[in-house]
Design a protein around this motif. Structure first.
Motif, PDB file in Angstrom:
ATOM      1  N   TRP A 130      23.588  25.574  24.749  1.00  0.00           N
ATOM      2  CA  TRP A 130      23.289  26.916  23.967  1.00  0.00           C
ATOM      3  C   TRP A 130      23.397  26.949  22.018  1.00  0.00           C
ATOM      4  O   TRP A 130      23.649  27.546  21.714  1.00  0.00           O
ATOM      5  N   VAL A 131      24.431  25.788  21.931  1.00  0.00           N
ATOM      6  CA  VAL A 131      25.301  25.461  20.708  1.00  0.00           C
ATOM      7  C   VAL A 131      25.347  23.989  20.587  1.00  0.00           C
ATOM      8  O   VAL A 131      25.942  23.722  21.206  1.00  0.00           O
ATOM      9  N   ASP A 132      25.130  23.489  19.430  1.00  0.00           N
ATOM     10  CA  ASP A 132      25.162  22.325  18.789  1.00  0.00           C
ATOM     11  C   ASP A 132      26.562  21.956  19.051  1.00  0.00           C
ATOM     12  O   ASP A 132      26.463  20.830  19.190  1.00  0.00           O
ATOM     13  N   LEU A 133      27.255  22.363  18.053  1.00  0.00           N
ATOM     14  CA  LEU A 133      28.800  22.058  17.298  1.00  0.00           C
ATOM     15  C   LEU A 133      30.131  23.131  17.381  1.00  0.00           C
ATOM     16  O   LEU A 133      28.789  24.464  17.858  1.00  0.00           O
ATOM     17  N   LEU A 134      30.163  21.917  18.471  1.00  0.00           N
ATOM     18  CA  LEU A 134      31.939  23.126  18.477  1.00  0.00           C
ATOM     19  C   LEU A 134      32.967  22.885  17.966  1.00  0.00           C
ATOM     20  O   LEU A 134      33.893  21.673  17.217  1.00  0.00           O
ATOM     21  N   THR A 135      33.869  23.691  17.391  1.00  0.00           N
ATOM     22  CA  THR A 135      34.881  23.620  16.305  1.00  0.00           C
ATOM     23  C   THR A 135      35.979  24.470  16.144  1.00  0.00           C
ATOM     24  O   THR A 135      35.857  25.935  16.214  1.00  0.00           O
ATOM     25  N   GLY A 136      37.587  23.937  16.371  1.00  0.00           N
ATOM     26  CA  GLY A 136      38.379  25.133  16.198  1.00  0.00           C
ATOM     27  C   GLY A 136      39.236  25.354  15.602  1.00  0.00           C
ATOM     28  O   GLY A 136      39.967  25.755  14.905  1.00  0.00           O
ATOM     29  N   SER A 137      38.411  24.451  13.962  1.00  0.00           N
ATOM     30  CA  SER A 137      39.396  24.078  12.659  1.00  0.00           C
ATOM     31  C   SER A 137      38.154  24.530  12.088  1.00  0.00           C
ATOM     32  O   SER A 137      37.437  24.146  11.734  1.00  0.00           O
ATOM     33  N   TYR A 138      38.653  25.522  10.906  1.00  0.00           N
ATOM     34  CA  TYR A 138      38.167  26.134   9.815  1.00  0.00           C
ATOM     35  C   TYR A 138      37.975  25.297   8.768  1.00  0.00           C
ATOM     36  O   TYR A 138      36.736  25.368   8.436  1.00  0.00           O
ATOM     37  N   GLU A 139      38.292  24.375   8.805  1.00  0.00           N
ATOM     38  CA  GLU A 139      38.307  23.133   7.617  1.00  0.00           C
ATOM     39  C   GLU A 139      37.235  22.953   8.039  1.00  0.00           C
ATOM     40  O   GLU A 139      35.910  22.275   6.966  1.00  0.00           O
ATOM     41  N   GLU A 140      37.345  22.443   8.985  1.00  0.00           N
ATOM     42  CA  GLU A 140      35.701  21.305   9.660  1.00  0.00           C
ATOM     43  C   GLU A 140      34.326  22.136   9.461  1.00  0.00           C
ATOM     44  O   GLU A 140      33.162  21.833   9.152  1.00  0.00           O
ATOM     45  N   LEU A 141      34.891  23.844  10.750  1.00  0.00           N
ATOM     46  CA  LEU A 141      33.747  24.688  10.091  1.00  0.00           C
ATOM     47  C   LEU A 141      32.677  24.649   8.293  1.00  0.00           C
ATOM     48  O   LEU A 141      32.236  24.380   8.540  1.00  0.00           O
ATOM     49  N   VAL A 142      33.931  24.948   8.087  1.00  0.00           N
ATOM     50  CA  VAL A 142      33.541  24.722   6.238  1.00  0.00           C
ATOM     51  C   VAL A 142      32.872  23.285   5.818  1.00  0.00           C
ATOM     52  O   VAL A 142      31.620  23.475   4.864  1.00  0.00           O
ATOM     53  N   ALA A 143      33.266  22.212   6.183  1.00  0.00           N
ATOM     54  CA  ALA A 143      32.632  21.291   5.584  1.00  0.00           C
ATOM     55  C   ALA A 143      30.929  20.788   6.342  1.00  0.00           C
ATOM     56  O   ALA A 143      30.032  20.621   5.899  1.00  0.00           O
ATOM     57  N   ILE A 144      31.347  21.379   7.490  1.00  0.00           N
ATOM     58  CA  ILE A 144      29.664  21.670   8.522  1.00  0.00           C
ATOM     59  C   ILE A 144      29.189  21.627   7.676  1.00  0.00           C
ATOM     60  O   ILE A 144      27.824  22.161   7.654  1.00  0.00           O
ATOM     61  N   ILE A 145      29.357  23.350   7.348  1.00  0.00           N
ATOM     62  CA  ILE A 145      28.361  24.481   6.561  1.00  0.00           C
ATOM     63  C   ILE A 145      28.204  24.087   5.312  1.00  0.00           C
ATOM     64  O   ILE A 145      26.580  23.379   5.118  1.00  0.00           O
TER      65      ILE A 145
END
Ligand SMILES: NC(=O)c1ccc[n+]([C@@H]2O[C@H](COP(=O)([O-])OP(=O)(O)OC[C@H]3O[C@@H](n4cnc5c(N)ncnc54)[C@H](O)[C@@H]3O)[C@@H](O)[C@H]2O)c1
Length: 668
Positions: free
Chosen positions: A287-302
């Motif tokens: 139901w969701v493509d990617l999963l992360t607990g790291s803010y830095e990783e989240l920003v990089a994906i965005i």
């Protein structure tokens, strides 16, 4: 319990006392509830629970139930959990004298299926406290009653408790459900805590206690319609949602639909979720493509997705307040924002405040509820302040009916408009769903193929595409956009892998659409094109089903949004027009005491009587709400009911006369 599934259902409560049992370790559990009862009330709660069992078991069960009450704040009767697998079986697997009753059993088991239900062992389907039953004895007895019920009896269920089978008629509903109906003065959140702990009422949410939940798909369609239109409101002509951010919170029962809706809308969706298990469940289910607990990783994906105009959904394990604050500091522009934490239940596990981790919050809400409430309210003030900062940059924020703005206001956050009485952000019903859907009669119609066969579901999808195209060919201009969105939805529904649990589909439709779809399904059952009957129903969150001043009826401006006549009329009206089961609840969606909501289920078994009943009941079920919305002077509802009166000579609705503003403006 060694007997097989059918025998176990027929048996009801087991003959031998099953051994004491602890909740399982591998499923999500309801938060421990507030310790609210006095010692005398606790004795009453145990006495109430023991009513279900023979005297010879009382001594042993009394101490077991007392320890459940002390440990969990409720008596769930874990030792009576059945040992067969819980899921919606094909209709013929159920022992029943009535096919209608068998269909209801299938729907109940779907609501308790661990793949579907949020806290299955506490009999909670979604929304943190949306219960199907209060305890396992109620489940066992209800299934036993349904297995023996005939088409001349009705089962009356009081907040999960099966009061019994009463003689009725073939035309009557087979089950009548009420959940949480209180004498009005006793409808504060702590009243739910107290009377639920006593075992005399429950919070049925909308489709939990009414056996009509179809997994997160049920909400994906509504969320998609809302999100697509939210982007339409903010995007410039010709601009697309690709590369633009939708930020929200929650990956629970219904909120889990947000990333899927984001993908269908074609944007980048970011959903924060504090409960790592809930986030993983949605990720594992696709139901969701990617999963992360790291803010830095989240920003990089965005950043990467923005560069490539990608469509992607991301689950962030963490608190949403952190994201609103850090996105602002890091100049990440949020195009559309919302929130789907369970703020209808703010202080008992619906909202997790920033500054506490998930475990700490669960501990504090039970051990020190007063301090926990302070933390929640402080967090809401921070939450709203961060959203306000984003709004100054141009973010379109809307309340998605989870009581976010209401609880923010109660917490003293700055969410009021300049006039001091309205909120500064719209609810999704005021801006989108009310005028564009409900006022025209479009709402969350749904169906379930009781064969359990994906092939049958695919056939119903094909039928639905055909029916919608036929309707669109002669539909007035005013509803073309809705028809187009719905055709796109149903065409893509199969590829979007929306099914979790029973073979179900949702499709927003108006009265004409619902009647024509249901009639076509009934015919397909009769001819054998579909291999078994089809259940139809809807979410309570609909045109006529729900009176809720801050949500479904928030675009009613004649003062009647604080009344509940429409929802109550609806359930009564549906009950004698052919519904197989009806339900009326207190509190679904936005919380105990804040709303009255109701719904129905109907079995299409291919018969002539089903054909007659679907026509009569669906017509009333939708037009009741349009008539009320029209009386409240909503222009689209006036258009829709006038159109219906032209088509249906037996319909005569009282129409409002519109007063010139100048006549009243100077009066007081
Ligand atoms: N208007 C609608 O059609 C509509 C649709 C869906 C949901 N809702 C409302 O949205 C709310 C959520 O519904 P649900 O069934 O998903 O409830 P849920 O309790 O299953 O899920 C809410 C999730 O939010 C998470 N959460 C709570 N506080 C958080 C925080 N500060 N940061 C990040 N995550 C947090 C919880 O861990 C939980 O998993 C309800 O109030 C519901 O009524 C409305």
């Amino acid at each position: 319990m060694t007997t097989d599934f059918r025998q176990q259902l027929l048996q009801g409560l087991p003959k031998q006392l099953p051994p004491k049992r602890k909740p399982s370790e591998n499923v999500s559990h309801a938060p421990k509830r507030k310790d609210i009862l006095s010692d005398d009330e606790k004795k009453l709660a145990v006495r109430n629970a023991l009513r279900y069992f023979p005297e010879k078991w009382h001594r042993e069960l009394a101490s077991d139930f007392a320890s459940e009450l002390n440990e969990f704040g409720r008596i769930y009767m874990y030792r009576f959990m059945p040992d067969y697998e819980m899921y919606a079986r094909p209709i013929d697997a159920y022992p029943a004298k009535s096919r209608h009753a068998a269909a209801i059993m299938l729907m109940i088991q779907n609501n308790l299926d661990p793949r579907v239900a949020q806290h299955p062992e506490e009999l909670i389907t979604y929304g943190g406290n949306g219960s199907v039953f209060q305890n396992w004895a109620q489940y066992l007895l209800t299934m036993q009653y349904l297995a023996t019920l005939t088409d001349k009896q009705t089962l009356h269920v009081y907040s999960g408790h099966p009061m019994g089978l009463f003689p009725s008629s073939k035309q009557a509903p087979r089950v009548v459900v009420t959940n949480g109906m209180m004498v009005p003065n006793y409808s504060k959140p702590d009243d739910w805590e107290r009377y639920n702990a006593l075992g005399v009422t429950q919070y049925g949410q909308m489709t939990a206690g009414s056996y009509m939940y179809i997994g997160p798909q049920g909400i994906v369609h509504g969320t998609t319609i809302t999100l697509m239109n939210a982007f339409r409101k903010t995007l410039k002509r010709g601009e697309r949602a690709a590369g633009k951010i939708f930020l929200s919170a929650g990956l629970g029962g219904m909120s889990g639909a947000q990333p899927k809706a984001g993908n269908i809308t074609g944007c980048i969706s970011v959903c924060a979720e504090v409960n790592a298990d809930a986030a993983r469940k949605r990720h594992n289910q696709g139901w969701v493509d990617l999963l992360t607990g790291s803010y830095e990783e989240l920003v990089a994906i965005i950043r990467k997705a923005q560069q490539n105009d990608e469509v992607v959904s991301i689950a962030y394990i963490g608190n949403v307040v952190e994201l609103w604050e850090r996105f602002y500091e890091d100049s990440i522009f949020v195009h559309v924002g919302s929130d789907q934490t369970s703020l209808h239940n703010p202080f008992a596990g619906g909202y997790y405040p920033i500054g506490l981790n998930y475990g700490e919050a669960n501990e504090m809400m039970r051990k020190d509820p007063t301090l926990f409430k302070t933390k929640v309210q402080k967090s809401l003030r921070r939450h709203a302040a961060a959203i306000n900062r984003h709004a100054t940059r141009g973010t379109y924020f809307f309340d998605y009916g989870n009581a976010f703005l209401l609880e923010c206001a109660r917490a003293g956050a700055k969410v009021m408009a300049k006039n001091g009485s309205d909120f500064r952000y719209p609810s999704y019903v005021q801006d989108i769903l009310g005028p564009m859907c409900f006022d025209f009669g479009f709402g969350p119609f749904r169906w379930v193929c009781t064969s359990g066969s994906p092939g049958d579901l695919a056939i119903t999808d094909e039928i639905a595409i055909r029916v919608l195209k036929e309707i669109k060919a002669t539909a007035p201009e005013e509803i073309h956009q809705q028809m187009e969105d719905n055709i796109k939805w149903i065409k893509e529904a199969g590829q979007n892998n929306l099914v979790v649990g029973s073979q179900a589909r949702i499709l927003y439709s108006d009265a004409e659409g619902r009647i024509k779809l249901a009639a076509a399904f009934n015919k397909a059952v009769a001819t054998g094109e579909i291999s078994a009957p089809v259940v139809i129903g809807r979410d309570h969150h609909d045109v006529s089903g729900t009176d809720s001043p801050y949500r479904e009826t928030s675009n009613i401006y004649d003062g009647s949004s604080f009344t509940a006549d429409m929802a109550v009329q609806n359930v009564i009206g549906d009950s004698f027009r052919g519904a197989t089961w009806v339900s009326v609840h207190n509190g679904g969606g936005v919380g105990w005491g804040e709303v009255i909501n109701g719904g129905f289920g109907m079995l299409l078994d291919g018969s002539k009587s089903a054909e007659k009943q679907l026509q009569s009941m669906l017509f009333y079920d939708v037009n009741n709400g349009i008539a009320r919305r029209s009386w409240a002077r909503n222009p689209n509802a006036r258009f829709a009911i006038e159109r219906e009166m032209k088509r249906s000579p037996n319909l005569k609705v009282t129409m409002p006369n519109i007063v010139d503003d100048q006549i009243v403006d100077g009066l007081f």
